[in-house]
Design a protein around this motif. Structure first.
Motif, short mmCIF file in Angstrom:
data_model
loop_
_atom_site.label_atom_id
_atom_site.label_comp_id
_atom_site.label_asym_id
_atom_site.label_seq_id
_atom_site.Cartn_x
_atom_site.Cartn_y
_atom_site.Cartn_z
N PRO A 153 0.99 -0.66 -0.17
CA PRO A 153 0.31 0.06 0.12
C PRO A 153 0.93 1.05 0.41
O PRO A 153 1.74 1.21 0.17
CB PRO A 153 -0.55 0.21 1.29
CG PRO A 153 -0.68 -1.70 1.56
CD PRO A 153 0.91 -1.91 1.23
N GLN A 154 0.06 2.39 -0.47
CA GLN A 154 0.88 3.77 -0.33
C GLN A 154 0.15 4.75 0.37
O GLN A 154 -1.08 4.29 1.16
CB GLN A 154 1.26 4.67 -2.01
CG GLN A 154 1.87 3.66 -2.81
CD GLN A 154 3.19 3.73 -2.47
OE1 GLN A 154 3.83 5.18 -2.86
NE2 GLN A 154 3.86 2.65 -2.00
N ALA A 155 1.07 4.72 1.37
CA ALA A 155 0.81 5.86 2.89
C ALA A 155 0.61 7.38 2.59
O ALA A 155 1.27 7.98 1.62
CB ALA A 155 1.70 5.73 4.06
N LYS A 156 -0.80 7.90 3.25
CA LYS A 156 -1.20 9.01 3.29
C LYS A 156 -1.43 9.56 5.01
O LYS A 156 -2.10 8.34 5.51
CB LYS A 156 -1.85 9.13 1.91
CG LYS A 156 -2.36 10.92 2.76
CD LYS A 156 -3.38 11.10 1.31
CE LYS A 156 -3.80 12.66 1.51
NZ LYS A 156 -3.27 13.63 1.53
N GLU A 157 -1.43 9.59 5.44
CA GLU A 157 -1.78 10.60 6.40
C GLU A 157 -1.64 12.10 7.22
O GLU A 157 -0.54 12.52 6.31
CB GLU A 157 -0.95 9.82 7.75
CG GLU A 157 0.31 9.29 7.54
CD GLU A 157 0.94 8.32 8.87
OE1 GLU A 157 0.45 8.37 10.05
OE2 GLU A 157 2.18 8.24 8.47
N ASP A 158 -2.53 12.42 8.03
CA ASP A 158 -1.98 14.04 7.34
C ASP A 158 -3.43 14.87 8.46
O ASP A 158 -4.63 13.30 8.95
CB ASP A 158 -2.03 14.74 6.10
CG ASP A 158 -1.65 15.75 6.42
OD1 ASP A 158 -1.26 16.69 7.81
OD2 ASP A 158 -0.49 16.05 5.62
#
Length: 318
Positions: free
Chosen positions: A110-115
């Motif tokens: 998976p590609q990560a995104k968090e914000d």
């Protein structure tokens, strides 16, 4: 060879006491799998525990702090971790690999995104969203009694890092950062707020079930570049670092370098271990929302995907 009750039961429950090839592990030393405080890490690690235990490896699950893991891996006190997120651990991971004592075991998938993330219903009270500059004008819409008139931003556990306090200061956001004690508590608060349409803005990450189940958006901060975290003159605030959003990118596996000589086949299995982002989100949903146990969900996956993980373990199936 000693086994914990959990791993022994895991192997029996999958329906395999020994693999068809009667594979013998290269060593009876214990492989120490790192466990951290978010659900996808717990589930993926339990799946690996089941696989390695099925092939006769002695496995121990060790709880470790996300940001402070690196000395443990460099010394061999930890052997394998399946999730290292570029979003918060890029610099520390790169530095640890550069010592030669830690291996980059490749991407999990998976590609990560968090914000920062908010439910779409908050746009009525802060119509300039998702532009980050709107938060300067409508912070009070996100206030809690203990933070008013400042907004309340619910961040992850302190051990996750992420520089939220620095971001608030660098961008001049009238918010107070409140850290959740656990991943589960953070998303429980989101669920409760969403059901009431109550104000909330918090740290959300992908892959995860929340962005798929709830209608909402990530805040559009200035796009991350490495210079944002390294050079104060970069970006909208020439006097401060961290005046941007969080990085996006890979989720990688890592391992103690000397362990490859001890358990070469186990390391092959780890390198081959991959998951799809939607698949991970669905597994996390079963644990976080449906209330099922991590071991139960991981075992169910192992039973339904035996052909896949046996393919990862070609070195043990010869």
């Amino acid at each position: 060879m000693k086994k914990t009750l959990i791993t022994a039961v895991a192997a029996l429950s999958v329906g395999i006491v020994t693999p068809a090839s009667a594979f013998e592990p290269e060593s009876d030393q214990t492989i120490k799998l790192m466990m951290a405080d978010w659900s996808s890490m717990l589930i993926n690690t339990e799946i690996l525990n089941i696989i390695l235990s099925t092939y006769g490896y002695d496995v121990e699950k060790v709880i470790a702090d996300d940001s402070a893991r690196y000395p443990g891996f460099e010394s061999g006190d930890l052997t394998i971790a399946l999730e290292t997120w570029q979003t918060t651990q890029d610099a520390a991971f790169t530095a640890s690999v550069a010592t030669g004592k830690v291996l980059d075991m490749g991407e999990l998938g998976p590609q990560a995104k968090e914000d920062w993330w908010y439910p779409s219903y908050m746009e009525e009270q802060c119509p300039g969203l998702p532009d980050w500059k709107a938060l300067r004008e409508c912070a009070e819409a996100f206030a809690a009694p203990e933070t008013a008139p400042k907004g309340r931003y619910l961040s992850g556990p302190v051990s996750w890092g992420g520089f939220d306090e620095e971001r608030v200061e660098a961008l001049g956001l009238p918010f107070e950062v409140v850290h959740s004690g656990t991943d589960a508590a953070m998303f429980a608060e989101l669920r409760a707020a969403y059901e009431r349409k109550a104000p909330i803005i918090l740290w959300v990450y992908k892959p995860h079930w929340a962005p798929s189940v709830y209608d909402g958006k990530f805040v559009d901060f200035p796009k991350y570049e490495p210079a944002c975290y390294e050079d104060a003159s970069w970006g909208v605030n020439p006097d401060a670092k961290y005046d941007c959003g969080k990085p996006e990118g890979w989720i990688k596996k890592m391992a103690w370098a000397e362990g490859e000589e001890i358990w070469p086949c186990a390391y092959d299995i780890v390198r081959n271990f991959t998951m799809d982002g939607d698949e991970v989100g669905a597994l996390v949903y079963e644990v976080d929302v449906e209330g099922r146990g991590v071991e139960e969900v991981a075992m169910e996956w192992a039973k339904e995907n035996e052909a896949k993980w046996r393919g990862w373990a070609a070195c043990a199936e010869k």
